[in-house]
Design a protein around this motif. Structure first.
Motif, PDB file in Angstrom:
ATOM      1  N   ASN A   1      -4.486 -21.964  33.844  1.00  0.00           N
ATOM      2  CA  ASN A   1      -5.937 -22.010  33.632  1.00  0.00           C
ATOM      3  C   ASN A   1      -6.465 -21.529  32.303  1.00  0.00           C
ATOM      4  OD1 ASN A   1      -7.856 -22.954  35.996  1.00  0.00           O
ATOM      5  ND2 ASN A   1      -6.408 -21.732  37.088  1.00  0.00           N
TER       6      ASN A   1
ATOM      7  N   ASN B   1      -7.764 -23.724  29.243  1.00  0.00           N
ATOM      8  CA  ASN B   1      -9.372 -23.496  28.933  1.00  0.00           C
ATOM      9  C   ASN B   1      -9.250 -23.573  27.364  1.00  0.00           C
ATOM     10  OD1 ASN B   1     -10.475 -23.594  31.530  1.00  0.00           O
ATOM     11  ND2 ASN B   1     -10.780 -21.299  31.628  1.00  0.00           N
TER      12      ASN B   1
ATOM     13  N   LYS C   1      -8.770 -26.850  26.039  1.00  0.00           N
ATOM     14  CA  LYS C   1     -10.053 -27.667  26.107  1.00  0.00           C
ATOM     15  C   LYS C   1     -11.120 -27.098  25.106  1.00  0.00           C
ATOM     16  CE  LYS C   1     -12.179 -27.035  30.032  1.00  0.00           C
ATOM     17  NZ  LYS C   1     -12.356 -27.346  31.504  1.00  0.00           N
TER      18      LYS C   1
ATOM     19  N   GLY D   1     -11.853 -22.635  37.929  1.00  0.00           N
ATOM     20  CA  GLY D   1     -10.761 -22.130  37.258  1.00  0.00           C
ATOM     21  C   GLY D   1     -10.781 -20.566  37.182  1.00  0.00           C
TER      22      GLY D   1
HETATM   23 MG    MG Z   1     -10.849 -24.190  33.624  1.00  0.00          MG
END
Ligand code: MG
Ligand code: ADP
Length: 475
Positions: free
Chosen positions: A373, A377, A380, A439
């Motif tokens: 996660n 992240n 991302k 998440g």
């Molecule tokens: Mg996430």
């Protein structure tokens, strides 16, 4: 509970002894003083009587100027050993006769002095006139030795001293016996209180050993213990009831969310399947707008599928049992980084920096979810920058190991940092960065289950950093 420096027993004995000894000493002193003064008075009276008799017997000898007779009269004093000297004086004050014969100053005054009684060191002196009718013939002097009196007083003081010492002994024995009735129950009570505190056992009871206020105290103490026991039991029962109720409703809720998520999947699969079929089978009959609408249906479906997966994951994590084992957090991080790069090889500008030797004792599966996660992240939220640096490392803070995942991406506004870990809370728009917002809630739950803490730092367009601890199980 502290141990007393002195005992009630000792204090009681001391109090009884002090009282009785003081009383005895005071009484003894008063008695002695009284005895001395009354003995002196008695002696003075006796001496005055004797002097009066002697004076009466001496009138003839003085009147006829016969010293032999006078000496004879005085010699009669032999029978009283306390009278050590005596003298008769004629009317002019000269010595007329003495006892013992030939006695002179300082035993007897050389000439008649003032009349009356007088104390002189260890002697009582009496002088009185010898009268015949109204005519003064001369005077008489007597010296009485007070040593005999002192002897008597000394013997008396000794007797009183012996009495005081004897009564002290008796008082000691008595007080030792008397204090038992007070100190014993108090000691038992104190021991019971200590036992209760030391063993945290409220079923202990104080033995009732007296029927006075101490007995009432012991009874009150016992009643208090019984009350505490009753309340403990009541509280325990209440906690057990509440826990059971909570567990039941928790299970119900989990089962509910699990089945809801599960059941949502079937219709979703149908929507996805049929929109795909529509696109494939009737694609040529759809114009550009139709195809675009259908695309959006499919995107939304995919998002909802992800959301359902995330929710199922979250529910699963709360239920899964922790299986701690020793492994290298960095190795797991490297696998995830490799996966991310494989999925988007075009993002060449992203650099992963992963520390070596981060051995932990934790649940491997769950920690993989955490790193997945956090790294996902970071991956991302750096997507809009041409280059990025993502670091997984550790440092020591106050003796605790702190692990962190840091990136230099979009970051977030710290004012809303407290929202990050709540499910469905997102600080970025879906159109900027896709996601479900589940998440970090999942990550937090896993960290808490490991007895650790999770927190975030960040600034808009300056990157974000997520740190966590794990309860230190010796690795
Ligand atoms: Mg996430
Ligand atoms: N590395 C990061 N940089 C900036 N913001 C982040 C980062 N990680 C998480 N966030 C913020 O926290 C929110 C919640 O994260 P998360 O629960 O993982 O949801 P999701 O990734 O599905 O958006 C994100 O939507 C984002 O606003």
């Amino acid at each position: 509970m502290r141990t007393p420096r002195t005992t009630i027993r000792r204090k009681l004995i001391l109090a009884i002894m002090l009282t009785s000894t003081t009383a005895l000493a005071l009484a003894g002193t008063a008695l002695t003083i009284h005895e001395v003064t009354s003995l002196r008075a008695l002696l003075a009276r006796e001496l005055a009587t004797r002097a009066a008799i002697l004076a009466a017997n001496s009138t003839a000898a003085l009147a006829f100027q016969n010293p032999e007779d006078a000496s004879q009269v005085l010699a009669g004093l032999r029978t009283d050993p306390s009278i050590v000297a005596a003298a008769l004086y004629d009317a002019r004050g000269g010595v007329f006769a003495t006892y013992p014969m030939g006695a002179s100053a300082p035993l007897v005054p050389a000439a008649a002095g003032a009349m009356g009684n007088r104390l002189e060191r260890a002697s009582l002196l009496v002088s009185r006139p010898v009268m015949e009718g109204n005519r003064r013939l001369g005077s008489l002097f007597l010296r009485s030795d007070l040593r005999a009196l002192d002897e008597r007083v000394r013997a008396q003081v000794m007797a009183i001293l012996v009495a005081v010492l004897g009564s002290m002994g008796v008082a000691l024995a008595l007080s030792a016996w008397l204090q038992g009735g007070i100190a014993q129950p108090v000691r038992i009570l104190a021991e019971t209180a200590k036992a209760v505190l030391d063993r945290k056992d409220y079923s202990v009871r104080a033995r009732a050993v007296s029927d006075d206020e101490l007995g009432v105290l012991a009874e009150g103490f016992n009643d208090m213990l019984a009350e505490i026991q009753r309340r403990d039991a009541e509280l325990e029962q209440r906690v057990a009831d509440r826990t059971a109720a909570l567990e039941a409703s928790n299970k119900e809720l989990e089962a509910f969310s699990y089945s809801v998520s599960h059941d949502l999947r079937a219709p979703l699969r149908a929507i996805d399947g049929f929109s795909k079929a529509l696109l494939e089978d009737c694609g040529d009959k759809l114009d550009q707008v139709g195809t675009k609408h259908l695309d959006r249906v499919r995107t939304a479906t995919r998002q909802m599928g992800q959301l359902i997966d995330d929710l199922l994951n979250l529910a699963r994590i709360s239920r899964a049992e922790l299986r701690r084992e020793r492994f290298d957090l960095g190795a797991v991080g490297k696998e995830i980084a490799a996966e991310l790069k494989r999925a988007q090889p075009e993002r060449e500008g992203v650099q992963f920096v992963i520390a070596e030797g981060m051995t932990v004792v934790a649940d491997t599966q769950l920690l993989r979810v955490v790193l997945d996660n956090l790294l996902r992240n970071a991956w991302k939220f750096t997507a809009k920058h041409p280059t990025a640096r993502i670091e997984l490392g550790q440092h020591r803070d106050n003796g605790h190991r702190v692990f962190f995942v840091t990136d230099d991406g979009a970051g977030f506004d710290m004012a809303h940092a407290n929202l990050l870990f709540a499910p469905f809370q997102r600080l970025h728009r879906q159109s900027d960065f896709e996601g479900t917002g589940v998440g970090l809630a999942t990550v937090q739950r896993i960290i808490h289950r490991h007895g650790g803490q999770l927190w975030a730092d960040g600034a808009v367009e300056r990157g974000a950093s997520f740190s966590f601890t794990l309860s230190e199980v010796k690795s």
